[in-house]
Design a protein around this motif. Structure first.
Motif, PDB file in Angstrom:
ATOM      1  N   LEU A 175       1.265   9.348  -5.689  1.00 43.82           N
ATOM      2  CA  LEU A 175       1.752  10.719  -5.522  1.00 43.82           C
ATOM      3  C   LEU A 175       2.466  11.237  -6.761  1.00 43.82           C
ATOM      4  CD1 LEU A 175       3.068  10.739  -1.851  1.00 43.82           C
ATOM      5  CD2 LEU A 175       1.030  11.854  -2.753  1.00 43.82           C
ATOM      6  N   ILE A 176       3.208  10.370  -7.442  1.00 41.92           N
ATOM      7  CA  ILE A 176       3.923  10.839  -8.625  1.00 41.92           C
ATOM      8  C   ILE A 176       3.077  10.760  -9.887  1.00 41.92           C
ATOM      9  CG2 ILE A 176       6.186  10.307  -7.657  1.00 41.92           C
ATOM     10  CD1 ILE A 176       6.274   7.892  -9.544  1.00 41.92           C
ATOM     11  N   SER A 177       1.878  10.183  -9.806  1.00 41.61           N
ATOM     12  CA  SER A 177       1.050  10.073 -11.006  1.00 41.61           C
ATOM     13  C   SER A 177       0.526  11.436 -11.464  1.00 41.61           C
ATOM     14  CB  SER A 177      -0.117   9.113 -10.777  1.00 41.61           C
ATOM     15  OG  SER A 177      -1.061   9.660  -9.896  1.00 41.61           O
TER      16      SER A 177
ATOM     17  N   VAL B 280       0.836  -1.201   0.000  1.00 41.09           N
ATOM     18  CA  VAL B 280       0.000   0.000   0.000  1.00 41.09           C
ATOM     19  C   VAL B 280       0.872   1.253   0.000  1.00 41.09           C
ATOM     20  CG1 VAL B 280      -1.705   1.309   1.336  1.00 41.09           C
ATOM     21  CG2 VAL B 280      -1.978  -1.129   1.039  1.00 41.09           C
ATOM     22  N   VAL B 281       1.980   1.232   0.729  1.00 42.95           N
ATOM     23  CA  VAL B 281       2.902   2.376   0.725  1.00 42.95           C
ATOM     24  C   VAL B 281       3.489   2.574  -0.672  1.00 42.95           C
ATOM     25  CG1 VAL B 281       5.116   3.212   1.608  1.00 42.95           C
ATOM     26  CG2 VAL B 281       3.437   2.269   3.179  1.00 42.95           C
ATOM     27  N   VAL B 282       3.839   1.488  -1.351  1.00 43.71           N
ATOM     28  CA  VAL B 282       4.363   1.590  -2.713  1.00 43.71           C
ATOM     29  C   VAL B 282       3.291   2.157  -3.645  1.00 43.71           C
ATOM     30  CG1 VAL B 282       5.176   0.250  -4.688  1.00 43.71           C
ATOM     31  CG2 VAL B 282       6.089  -0.213  -2.414  1.00 43.71           C
ATOM     32  N   LEU B 283       2.061   1.669  -3.535  1.00 43.68           N
ATOM     33  CA  LEU B 283       0.965   2.211  -4.343  1.00 43.68           C
ATOM     34  C   LEU B 283       0.724   3.681  -4.047  1.00 43.68           C
ATOM     35  CD1 LEU B 283      -1.684  -0.659  -4.283  1.00 43.68           C
ATOM     36  CD2 LEU B 283      -0.362   0.148  -6.229  1.00 43.68           C
ATOM     37  N   PHE B 284       0.850   4.068  -2.778  1.00 43.45           N
ATOM     38  CA  PHE B 284       0.659   5.465  -2.396  1.00 43.45           C
ATOM     39  C   PHE B 284       1.743   6.346  -3.010  1.00 43.45           C
ATOM     40  CE2 PHE B 284       0.733   9.079   0.543  1.00 43.45           C
ATOM     41  CZ  PHE B 284      -0.612   9.435   0.512  1.00 43.45           C
ATOM     42  N   LEU B 285       2.987   5.886  -3.002  1.00 44.94           N
ATOM     43  CA  LEU B 285       4.070   6.659  -3.622  1.00 44.94           C
ATOM     44  C   LEU B 285       3.881   6.770  -5.133  1.00 44.94           C
ATOM     45  CD1 LEU B 285       7.145   5.364  -1.600  1.00 44.94           C
ATOM     46  CD2 LEU B 285       5.991   7.569  -1.389  1.00 44.94           C
ATOM     47  N   LEU B 286       3.455   5.688  -5.767  1.00 46.90           N
ATOM     48  CA  LEU B 286       3.148   5.752  -7.198  1.00 46.90           C
ATOM     49  C   LEU B 286       1.993   6.703  -7.471  1.00 46.90           C
ATOM     50  CD1 LEU B 286       3.507   2.008  -8.230  1.00 46.90           C
ATOM     51  CD2 LEU B 286       5.027   3.904  -8.814  1.00 46.90           C
TER      52      LEU B 286
ATOM     53  N   PRO C 242       1.956  14.632 -11.305  1.00 46.40           N
ATOM     54  CA  PRO C 242       2.892  15.383 -12.153  1.00 46.40           C
ATOM     55  C   PRO C 242       3.203  14.672 -13.471  1.00 46.40           C
ATOM     56  CG  PRO C 242       3.902  14.896 -10.025  1.00 46.40           C
ATOM     57  CD  PRO C 242       2.530  14.334 -10.007  1.00 46.40           C
ATOM     58  N   ILE C 243       3.218  13.356 -13.466  1.00 41.33           N
ATOM     59  CA  ILE C 243       3.497  12.631 -14.708  1.00 41.33           C
ATOM     60  C   ILE C 243       2.373  12.840 -15.713  1.00 41.33           C
ATOM     61  CG2 ILE C 243       3.674  10.319 -15.709  1.00 41.33           C
ATOM     62  CD1 ILE C 243       5.317   9.519 -13.264  1.00 41.33           C
ATOM     63  N   VAL C 244       1.133  12.671 -15.270  1.00 38.31           N
ATOM     64  CA  VAL C 244      -0.002  12.814 -16.184  1.00 38.31           C
ATOM     65  C   VAL C 244      -0.139  14.257 -16.662  1.00 38.31           C
ATOM     66  CG1 VAL C 244      -2.532  12.720 -16.322  1.00 38.31           C
ATOM     67  CG2 VAL C 244      -1.264  10.825 -15.343  1.00 38.31           C
ATOM     68  N   THR C 245      -0.008  15.211 -15.773  1.00 42.55           N
ATOM     69  CA  THR C 245      -0.204  16.601 -16.180  1.00 42.55           C
ATOM     70  C   THR C 245       0.935  17.127 -17.040  1.00 42.55           C
ATOM     71  OG1 THR C 245       0.712  17.360 -14.076  1.00 42.55           O
ATOM     72  CG2 THR C 245      -1.696  17.174 -14.240  1.00 42.55           C
ATOM     73  N   ASN C 246       2.129  16.574 -16.905  1.00 35.79           N
ATOM     74  CA  ASN C 246       3.254  17.047 -17.711  1.00 35.79           C
ATOM     75  C   ASN C 246       3.412  16.280 -19.024  1.00 35.79           C
ATOM     76  OD1 ASN C 246       4.069  19.099 -15.965  1.00 35.79           O
ATOM     77  ND2 ASN C 246       5.283  17.678 -14.744  1.00 35.79           N
ATOM     78  N   LEU C 247       3.008  15.034 -19.063  1.00 36.05           N
ATOM     79  CA  LEU C 247       3.173  14.249 -20.289  1.00 36.05           C
ATOM     80  C   LEU C 247       2.028  14.429 -21.279  1.00 36.05           C
ATOM     81  CD1 LEU C 247       4.632  10.826 -19.101  1.00 36.05           C
ATOM     82  CD2 LEU C 247       5.780  12.669 -20.290  1.00 36.05           C
ATOM     83  N   PHE C 248       0.843  14.685 -20.781  1.00 34.96           N
ATOM     84  CA  PHE C 248      -0.325  14.778 -21.652  1.00 34.96           C
ATOM     85  C   PHE C 248      -0.869  16.199 -21.638  1.00 34.96           C
ATOM     86  CE2 PHE C 248      -0.347  10.415 -19.915  1.00 34.96           C
ATOM     87  CZ  PHE C 248      -0.092   9.736 -21.096  1.00 34.96           C
ATOM     88  N   ASP C 249      -1.278  16.648 -22.806  1.00 36.46           N
ATOM     89  CA  ASP C 249      -1.891  17.964 -22.927  1.00 36.46           C
ATOM     90  C   ASP C 249      -3.392  17.808 -22.680  1.00 36.46           C
ATOM     91  OD1 ASP C 249      -2.120  20.651 -23.348  1.00 36.46           O
ATOM     92  OD2 ASP C 249      -2.292  20.457 -25.540  1.00 36.46           O
ATOM     93  N   LEU C 250      -3.798  18.011 -21.438  1.00 38.90           N
ATOM     94  CA  LEU C 250      -5.188  17.814 -21.052  1.00 38.90           C
ATOM     95  C   LEU C 250      -5.963  19.118 -21.159  1.00 38.90           C
ATOM     96  CD1 LEU C 250      -4.733  15.665 -17.821  1.00 38.90           C
ATOM     97  CD2 LEU C 250      -5.255  14.849 -20.101  1.00 38.90           C
ATOM     98  N   THR C 251      -7.188  18.994 -21.601  1.00 42.96           N
ATOM     99  CA  THR C 251      -8.080  20.152 -21.571  1.00 42.96           C
ATOM    100  C   THR C 251      -8.474  20.391 -20.119  1.00 42.96           C
ATOM    101  OG1 THR C 251     -10.069  18.830 -21.847  1.00 42.96           O
ATOM    102  CG2 THR C 251      -8.954  19.572 -23.870  1.00 42.96           C
ATOM    103  N   PRO C 252      -8.999  21.559 -19.797  1.00 44.78           N
ATOM    104  CA  PRO C 252      -9.431  21.786 -18.410  1.00 44.78           C
ATOM    105  C   PRO C 252     -10.477  20.773 -17.941  1.00 44.78           C
ATOM    106  CG  PRO C 252      -9.299  23.867 -19.561  1.00 44.78           C
ATOM    107  CD  PRO C 252      -9.050  22.792 -20.580  1.00 44.78           C
ATOM    108  N   PHE C 253     -11.366  20.363 -18.836  1.00 39.10           N
ATOM    109  CA  PHE C 253     -12.375  19.369 -18.461  1.00 39.10           C
ATOM    110  C   PHE C 253     -11.726  18.014 -18.167  1.00 39.10           C
ATOM    111  CE2 PHE C 253     -15.540  16.090 -19.637  1.00 39.10           C
ATOM    112  CZ  PHE C 253     -16.468  16.364 -18.643  1.00 39.10           C
TER     113      PHE C 253
ATOM    114  N   LEU D  52      -8.130  12.296  -6.426  1.00 35.78           N
ATOM    115  CA  LEU D  52      -8.625  12.475  -5.058  1.00 35.78           C
ATOM    116  C   LEU D  52      -9.258  11.211  -4.475  1.00 35.78           C
ATOM    117  CD1 LEU D  52     -10.062  16.100  -5.245  1.00 35.78           C
ATOM    118  CD2 LEU D  52      -7.895  15.336  -4.266  1.00 35.78           C
ATOM    119  N   PRO D  53     -10.146  10.509  -5.198  1.00 38.05           N
ATOM    120  CA  PRO D  53     -10.732   9.292  -4.602  1.00 38.05           C
ATOM    121  C   PRO D  53      -9.700   8.194  -4.331  1.00 38.05           C
ATOM    122  CG  PRO D  53     -12.048   9.990  -6.458  1.00 38.05           C
ATOM    123  CD  PRO D  53     -10.812  10.831  -6.463  1.00 38.05           C
ATOM    124  N   SER D  54      -8.786   7.965  -5.268  1.00 36.16           N
ATOM    125  CA  SER D  54      -7.802   6.902  -5.036  1.00 36.16           C
ATOM    126  C   SER D  54      -6.835   7.286  -3.919  1.00 36.16           C
ATOM    127  CB  SER D  54      -7.040   6.582  -6.318  1.00 36.16           C
ATOM    128  OG  SER D  54      -6.350   7.719  -6.783  1.00 36.16           O
ATOM    129  N   GLY D  55      -6.488   8.556  -3.813  1.00 36.90           N
ATOM    130  CA  GLY D  55      -5.643   9.001  -2.702  1.00 36.90           C
ATOM    131  C   GLY D  55      -6.331   8.831  -1.369  1.00 36.90           C
TER     132      GLY D  55
END
Length: 104
Positions: free
Chosen positions: A44-46, A36-42, A48-59, A70-73
């Motif tokens: 936490l880094i998900s 669970v600690v390993v999943l939590f660390l992954l 910045p990875i998702v927001t920096n690698l993919f060009d997401l629309t605001p929606f 938020l729910p998975s955290g």
């Protein structure tokens, strides 16, 4: 001497007593808490990875944050605190109990 303690409880760190409590609880944290600690660390880094690698629309960004991040955290945090509580409510094993279990 300055490094000698007058009781065993003062000499043990929190990690040592946590390991002893974990052993009395059936190694719940060792079996379930570490993954669970390993999943939590992954998790936490998900963000910045998702927001920096993919060009997401605001929606899409809103859906990612509200629908996944938020729910998975929250779920991982609750599971981690439940495991920690289960381990920390276990009584410490005394020295004579350790000797009795090692003799058998």
């Amino acid at each position: 001497m300055w490094f000698q303690q007058d009781s065993e409880k003062r000499a043990n760190s929190w990690l040592v007593t946590f390991d002893e409590r974990d052993a009395t609880s059936g190694n719940w944290f060792h079996r379930f808490g570490r993954p669970v600690v390993v999943l939590f660390l992954l998790h936490l880094i998900s963000y910045p990875i998702v927001t920096n690698l993919f060009d997401l629309t605001p929606f899409q960004s809103f859906l990612f944050v509200v629908g996944y991040y938020l729910p998975s955290g929250l779920i991982l945090t609750i599971i981690l605190f439940v495991l920690l509580r289960r381990v920390l409510k276990q009584p410490l094993m005394r020295e004579n109990e350790k000797m009795n279990t090692s003799d058998t």
